[in-house]
Scaffold this motif. Structure first.
Motif, mmCIF file in Angstrom:
data_model
loop_
_atom_site.group_PDB
_atom_site.id
_atom_site.type_symbol
_atom_site.label_atom_id
_atom_site.label_comp_id
_atom_site.label_asym_id
_atom_site.label_seq_id
_atom_site.Cartn_x
_atom_site.Cartn_y
_atom_site.Cartn_z
ATOM 1 N N GLU A 29 -7.427 -3.975 -14.911
ATOM 2 C CA GLU A 29 -6.601 -3.120 -14.068
ATOM 3 C C GLU A 29 -6.419 -3.724 -12.684
ATOM 4 O O GLU A 29 -5.310 -3.730 -12.133
ATOM 5 C CB GLU A 29 -7.186 -1.720 -13.947
ATOM 6 C CG GLU A 29 -6.299 -0.825 -13.111
ATOM 7 C CD GLU A 29 -6.540 0.653 -13.331
ATOM 8 O OE1 GLU A 29 -6.166 1.404 -12.431
ATOM 9 O OE2 GLU A 29 -7.074 1.030 -14.382
ATOM 10 N N GLU A 30 -7.483 -4.264 -12.111
ATOM 11 C CA GLU A 30 -7.365 -4.921 -10.805
ATOM 12 C C GLU A 30 -6.329 -6.045 -10.875
ATOM 13 O O GLU A 30 -5.466 -6.167 -10.004
ATOM 14 C CB GLU A 30 -8.707 -5.518 -10.380
ATOM 15 C CG GLU A 30 -9.771 -4.519 -10.020
ATOM 16 C CD GLU A 30 -11.111 -5.183 -9.736
ATOM 17 O OE1 GLU A 30 -11.160 -6.397 -9.438
ATOM 18 O OE2 GLU A 30 -12.131 -4.476 -9.804
ATOM 19 N N ARG A 32 -3.935 -6.448 -13.126
ATOM 20 C CA ARG A 32 -2.602 -5.907 -13.424
ATOM 21 C C ARG A 32 -1.941 -5.371 -12.151
ATOM 22 O O ARG A 32 -0.753 -5.607 -11.907
ATOM 23 C CB ARG A 32 -2.721 -4.804 -14.479
ATOM 24 C CG ARG A 32 -1.406 -4.208 -14.900
ATOM 25 C CD ARG A 32 -1.555 -3.270 -16.078
ATOM 26 N NE ARG A 32 -2.422 -2.136 -15.849
ATOM 27 C CZ ARG A 32 -3.645 -1.992 -16.365
ATOM 28 N NH1 ARG A 32 -4.171 -2.911 -17.153
ATOM 29 N NH2 ARG A 32 -4.370 -0.916 -16.115
ATOM 30 N N VAL A 33 -2.700 -4.674 -11.329
ATOM 31 C CA VAL A 33 -2.175 -4.148 -10.066
ATOM 32 C C VAL A 33 -1.711 -5.300 -9.180
ATOM 33 O O VAL A 33 -0.608 -5.272 -8.624
ATOM 34 C CB VAL A 33 -3.232 -3.267 -9.359
ATOM 35 C CG1 VAL A 33 -2.832 -2.975 -7.920
ATOM 36 C CG2 VAL A 33 -3.455 -1.975 -10.136
ATOM 37 N N GLU A 37 2.212 -6.256 -8.080
ATOM 38 C CA GLU A 37 2.538 -6.446 -6.662
ATOM 39 C C GLU A 37 3.178 -7.809 -6.439
ATOM 40 O O GLU A 37 4.136 -7.936 -5.686
ATOM 41 C CB GLU A 37 1.281 -6.308 -5.801
ATOM 42 C CG GLU A 37 0.816 -4.880 -5.649
ATOM 43 C CD GLU A 37 -0.494 -4.756 -4.906
ATOM 44 O OE1 GLU A 37 -1.069 -5.776 -4.462
ATOM 45 O OE2 GLU A 37 -0.965 -3.608 -4.769
ATOM 46 N N GLY A 42 4.814 -3.182 -7.360
ATOM 47 C CA GLY A 42 3.482 -2.589 -7.283
ATOM 48 C C GLY A 42 3.475 -1.134 -7.712
ATOM 49 O O GLY A 42 4.515 -0.456 -7.726
ATOM 50 N N TYR A 43 2.290 -0.649 -8.037
ATOM 51 C CA TYR A 43 2.161 0.738 -8.477
ATOM 52 C C TYR A 43 2.653 1.711 -7.421
ATOM 53 O O TYR A 43 3.239 2.754 -7.753
ATOM 54 C CB TYR A 43 0.705 1.060 -8.848
ATOM 55 C CG TYR A 43 0.373 0.726 -10.277
ATOM 56 C CD1 TYR A 43 0.804 1.545 -11.314
ATOM 57 C CD2 TYR A 43 -0.381 -0.396 -10.603
ATOM 58 C CE1 TYR A 43 0.512 1.260 -12.627
ATOM 59 C CE2 TYR A 43 -0.685 -0.697 -11.914
ATOM 60 C CZ TYR A 43 -0.244 0.129 -12.923
ATOM 61 O OH TYR A 43 -0.536 -0.160 -14.230
ATOM 62 N N ASP A 44 2.455 1.388 -6.139
ATOM 63 C CA ASP A 44 2.936 2.301 -5.109
ATOM 64 C C ASP A 44 4.454 2.431 -5.163
ATOM 65 O O ASP A 44 4.999 3.534 -5.080
ATOM 66 C CB ASP A 44 2.470 1.864 -3.725
ATOM 67 C CG ASP A 44 2.816 0.422 -3.383
ATOM 68 O OD1 ASP A 44 3.155 -0.368 -4.288
ATOM 69 O OD2 ASP A 44 2.739 0.084 -2.184
ATOM 70 N N GLU A 47 5.415 4.427 -8.397
ATOM 71 C CA GLU A 47 5.140 5.849 -8.260
ATOM 72 C C GLU A 47 6.108 6.520 -7.300
ATOM 73 O O GLU A 47 6.524 7.653 -7.523
ATOM 74 C CB GLU A 47 3.689 6.070 -7.854
ATOM 75 C CG GLU A 47 2.741 5.747 -9.001
ATOM 76 C CD GLU A 47 1.270 5.870 -8.646
ATOM 77 O OE1 GLU A 47 0.943 6.147 -7.470
ATOM 78 O OE2 GLU A 47 0.439 5.675 -9.550
#
Length: 137
Positions: A29-30, A32-33, A37, A42-44, A47
């Motif tokens: 997960e680290e 993948r994030v 990015e 990125g996930y931010d 979302e």
């Protein structure tokens, strides 16, 4: 190839001073994030755009044990993308460039109401980026 680097923490080890197997999933997960990015998604950002991407499947093949305080480099590649499902491949290497773990994760894309999103329609730029990366495999 770009690598994410993780330093094994003492708390990630078991009584045999070997990294507990569950931590490799966290490292995925680290990585993948960091990977998302690095490609500008990125996930931010996802979302904020109303996209969630849950993990639907994970598999790991453990090859060599890792211990505190080793450094593990993790490469992430888009293995498959078909508009709805994303499959990623992870290769984890120790300082000797030995493969310590090979893994895959699968993800889908959902809107805020939990409905499956077809990225080609809702987020064409992201869809194109994943398609290009999948073609590089």
């Amino acid at each position: 190839m770009q690598y994410y680097q993780h330093k094994v923490q003492y708390y990630e080890t078991d009584t045999m001073k070997i990294v507990h197997h569950s931590n490799y999933i966290r490292w995925m997960e680290e990585a993948r994030v960091a990977f998302l990015e690095s490609i500008g998604w990125g996930y931010d950002r996802l979302e904020q755009d109303g996209v969630v991407s849950p993990v639907t499947s994970v598999d790991c093949k453990y090859k060599i044990s890792t211990r505190f305080p080793e450094l593990v480099r993790i490469a992430v590649k888009v293995e498959e993308f078909r508009g709805v499902k994303l499959k990623l491949y992870y290769e984890m290497l120790n300082a000797k460039d030995e493969v310590v773990c090979e893994a895959h994760s699968e993800h889908c894309f959902l809107d805020a109401d939990g409905n499956i999103m077809r990225l080609k329609k809702t987020h064409p730029e992201f869809s194109e980026a994943l398609t290009r990366l999948a073609e590089q495999v």
